[in-house]
Design an enzyme around this catalytic site. Structure first.
Site, mmCIF file in Angstrom:
data_model
loop_
_atom_site.group_PDB
_atom_site.id
_atom_site.type_symbol
_atom_site.label_atom_id
_atom_site.label_comp_id
_atom_site.label_asym_id
_atom_site.label_seq_id
_atom_site.Cartn_x
_atom_site.Cartn_y
_atom_site.Cartn_z
ATOM 1 N N LYS A 171 -6.253 27.729 23.361
ATOM 2 C CA LYS A 171 -6.912 26.563 22.752
ATOM 3 C C LYS A 171 -7.583 26.899 21.412
ATOM 4 O O LYS A 171 -7.766 26.012 20.579
ATOM 5 C CB LYS A 171 -7.957 25.970 23.707
ATOM 6 C CG LYS A 171 -7.351 25.228 24.890
ATOM 7 C CD LYS A 171 -8.436 24.571 25.730
ATOM 8 C CE LYS A 171 -7.867 23.846 26.919
ATOM 9 N NZ LYS A 171 -8.883 23.105 27.686
ATOM 10 N N ASP B 128 -10.295 16.874 25.604
ATOM 11 C CA ASP B 128 -11.195 17.178 26.735
ATOM 12 C C ASP B 128 -12.524 16.443 26.560
ATOM 13 O O ASP B 128 -13.132 15.968 27.526
ATOM 14 C CB ASP B 128 -11.477 18.687 26.814
ATOM 15 C CG ASP B 128 -10.306 19.454 27.430
ATOM 16 O OD1 ASP B 128 -9.552 18.859 28.220
ATOM 17 O OD2 ASP B 128 -10.150 20.649 27.094
HETATM 18 N N1 LIG Z 1 -11.271 18.384 34.672
HETATM 19 C C1 LIG Z 1 -10.752 18.811 33.541
HETATM 20 O O1 LIG Z 1 -10.024 18.081 32.844
HETATM 21 C C2 LIG Z 1 -11.060 20.210 33.052
HETATM 22 C C3 LIG Z 1 -10.831 20.550 31.701
HETATM 23 C C4 LIG Z 1 -11.144 21.840 31.279
HETATM 24 C C5 LIG Z 1 -11.650 22.768 32.191
HETATM 25 N N2 LIG Z 1 -11.838 22.392 33.482
HETATM 26 C C6 LIG Z 1 -12.397 23.365 34.455
HETATM 27 O O2 LIG Z 1 -13.660 23.783 33.959
HETATM 28 C C7 LIG Z 1 -13.961 25.096 34.396
HETATM 29 C C8 LIG Z 1 -14.441 25.948 33.232
HETATM 30 O O3 LIG Z 1 -13.408 26.051 32.271
HETATM 31 P P1 LIG Z 1 -13.661 26.787 30.858
HETATM 32 O O4 LIG Z 1 -12.386 26.697 30.116
HETATM 33 O O5 LIG Z 1 -14.909 26.317 30.209
HETATM 34 O O6 LIG Z 1 -13.905 28.305 31.340
HETATM 35 P P2 LIG Z 1 -14.648 29.488 30.555
HETATM 36 O O7 LIG Z 1 -14.571 29.268 29.090
HETATM 37 O O8 LIG Z 1 -14.122 30.738 31.149
HETATM 38 O O9 LIG Z 1 -16.217 29.309 30.963
HETATM 39 C C9 LIG Z 1 -16.625 29.552 32.279
HETATM 40 C C10 LIG Z 1 -18.090 29.158 32.459
HETATM 41 O O10 LIG Z 1 -18.398 29.320 33.856
HETATM 42 C C11 LIG Z 1 -19.558 30.138 33.979
HETATM 43 N N3 LIG Z 1 -19.463 30.946 35.209
HETATM 44 C C12 LIG Z 1 -18.360 31.566 35.697
HETATM 45 N N4 LIG Z 1 -18.668 32.194 36.866
HETATM 46 C C13 LIG Z 1 -19.991 31.930 37.106
HETATM 47 C C14 LIG Z 1 -20.904 32.274 38.139
HETATM 48 N N5 LIG Z 1 -20.498 33.020 39.181
HETATM 49 N N6 LIG Z 1 -22.167 31.815 38.069
HETATM 50 C C15 LIG Z 1 -22.592 31.058 37.034
HETATM 51 N N7 LIG Z 1 -21.768 30.693 36.010
HETATM 52 C C16 LIG Z 1 -20.492 31.131 36.055
HETATM 53 C C17 LIG Z 1 -19.563 31.020 32.761
HETATM 54 O O11 LIG Z 1 -20.893 31.441 32.562
HETATM 55 P P3 LIG Z 1 -21.267 32.801 31.752
HETATM 56 O O12 LIG Z 1 -21.257 32.400 30.314
HETATM 57 O O13 LIG Z 1 -22.606 33.123 32.276
HETATM 58 O O14 LIG Z 1 -20.216 33.819 32.099
HETATM 59 C C18 LIG Z 1 -19.086 30.019 31.686
HETATM 60 O O15 LIG Z 1 -20.162 29.221 31.272
HETATM 61 C C19 LIG Z 1 -12.669 25.616 35.066
HETATM 62 O O16 LIG Z 1 -12.808 25.495 36.466
HETATM 63 C C20 LIG Z 1 -11.601 24.660 34.575
HETATM 64 O O17 LIG Z 1 -10.535 24.497 35.496
HETATM 65 C C21 LIG Z 1 -11.567 21.139 33.943
#
Ligand SMILES: NC(=O)c1ccc[n+]([C@@H]2O[C@H](COP(=O)([O-])OP(=O)(O)OC[C@H]3O[C@@H](n4cnc5c(N)ncnc54)[C@H](OP(=O)(O)O)[C@@H]3O)[C@@H](O)[C@H]2O)c1
Length: 285
Positions: free
Chosen positions: A84, A120
């Site tokens: 992305k 998004d």
């Molecule tokens: N519904 C939709 O259309 C849609 C669209 C996009 C994404 N999503 C979903 O959104 C989620 C995040 O996606 P992303 O692309 O933003 O991922 P990302 O960039 O990898 O960010 C992950 C986030 O989760 C936090 N995190 C991970 N493990 C954690 C834990 N054990 N405790 C507390 N915080 C934790 C991380 O915090 P730290 O900074 O502290 O590591 C970070 O803020 C995924 O599940 C994805 O499938 C859904």
């Protein structure tokens, strides 16, 4: 949990007639084997009567994928993790909102040029607005990853009063600064009185479905709780929120609205949102 269908052709299981005029769309990412976008977009394209197919392309070469898109005259591309951000260097133009967010999930070809968008942000706000208008509301935004950036800019633009909570202080502060809002450590959430709580962390996602990003005592009756995780459809956070008397918004709503926005950008037409939602729900149940 997402299971592949026997035909590999989504729950609808019907391919359109393919001929020399069939338009090609797709998603690039690594991995893409779990993606629900092909099932959702093919169902929508068929319902719209488009002579088109949408495929998943596992690739670690976004530059090559965009060169292929230009050479083959593709109708549009979705972009998912991990491309992305890196895909932006290979576009001709960026939508101003995608530039502010710093990530592109949609590529639109126009007169030989490739334009980058971020749907998004639109998807998250459209999903939330099915339940509540965030303008003037106190919003606790959990997370500081890619999805939090998109959701955060949407909330700030919608005049919500947002506070960012994230486990990692450095990432939390950096995103809060970019959004012009306050960051607090997750432990502060219990003392924060939010009208709306939005989880953008991956906590609770399959296979760790027993986990939730906040303690249950942070959930109060009357709050709107949105979880953008959509596998499982009902995360533990949403289950506990419902039990506490909160209104809930699931991650499928955001996924469907971001996809509908992509189709609108590619075709200039109104997408069949309910057919898209039913298709995704059928994949998840
Ligand atoms: N519904 C939709 O259309 C849609 C669209 C996009 C994404 N999503 C979903 O959104 C989620 C995040 O996606 P992303 O692309 O933003 O991922 P990302 O960039 O990898 O960010 C992950 C986030 O989760 C936090 N995190 C991970 N493990 C954690 C834990 N054990 N405790 C507390 N915080 C934790 C991380 O915090 P730290 O900074 O502290 O590591 C970070 O803020 C995924 O599940 C994805 O499938 C859904």
């Amino acid at each position: 949990m997402v299971q592949p269908t026997a035909s590999g052709n989504g729950p609808q299981g019907i391919l359109p007639a393919i001929d020399t005029r069939t338009r090609l769309y797709g998603v690039i990412g690594a991995p893409v084997g779990h993606s629900l976008s092909p099932a959702m977009h093919n169902a929508a394209l068929q319902a719209m009567g488009c002579n088109a197919v949408y495929l998943a392309f596992h690739t670690t070469d976004p530059a090559g994928a965009l060169a292929g898109m230009r050479a083959l005259g593709m109708g549009g591309l979705s972009v998912t993790i991990p491309h992305k951000v890196s895909v932006m260097a290979h576009l001709d133009e960026m939508d101003p909102l995608a530039r502010r967010i710093g990530a592109v999930n949609t590529v639109v070809p126009r007169e030989g040029r490739l334009f980058g968008y971020n749907t998004d942000c639109f998807g998250a706000l459209a999903a939330l607005k099915e339940r509540v208008d965030p303008a003037g509301k106190q919003v606790a935004l959990l997370g500081a990853g890619g999805a939090a950036r998109a959701v955060g800019f949407g909330l700030v633009d919608a005049a919500a009063r947002v506070t960012l909570f994230n486990r990692n202080a450095q990432r939390g502060r950096a995103l809060a600064q970019a959004l012009g809002i306050e960051w607090l450590p997750l432990e502060e959430l219990a003392r924060h009185r939010a009208d709306i709580l939005i989880n953008t962390t991956s906590v609770g996602m399959h296979p760790d479905t027993g986990r939730m990003p906040v303690p249950a005592d942070c959930l109060r009756s009357g709050m709107v709780v949105m979880d953008i995780v959509y596998n499982p459809l009902e995360t533990r956070l949403l289950r506990e929120a419902r039990a506490a008397g909160c209104e809930v918004v699931d991650g499928v709503a955001m996924f469907v609205h971001q996809g509908a926005r992509q189709l609108a950008l590619w075709t200039g037409r109104r997408p069949p949102v309910e057919i898209m939602r039913r298709t995704v729900l059928a994949c998840l149940t």
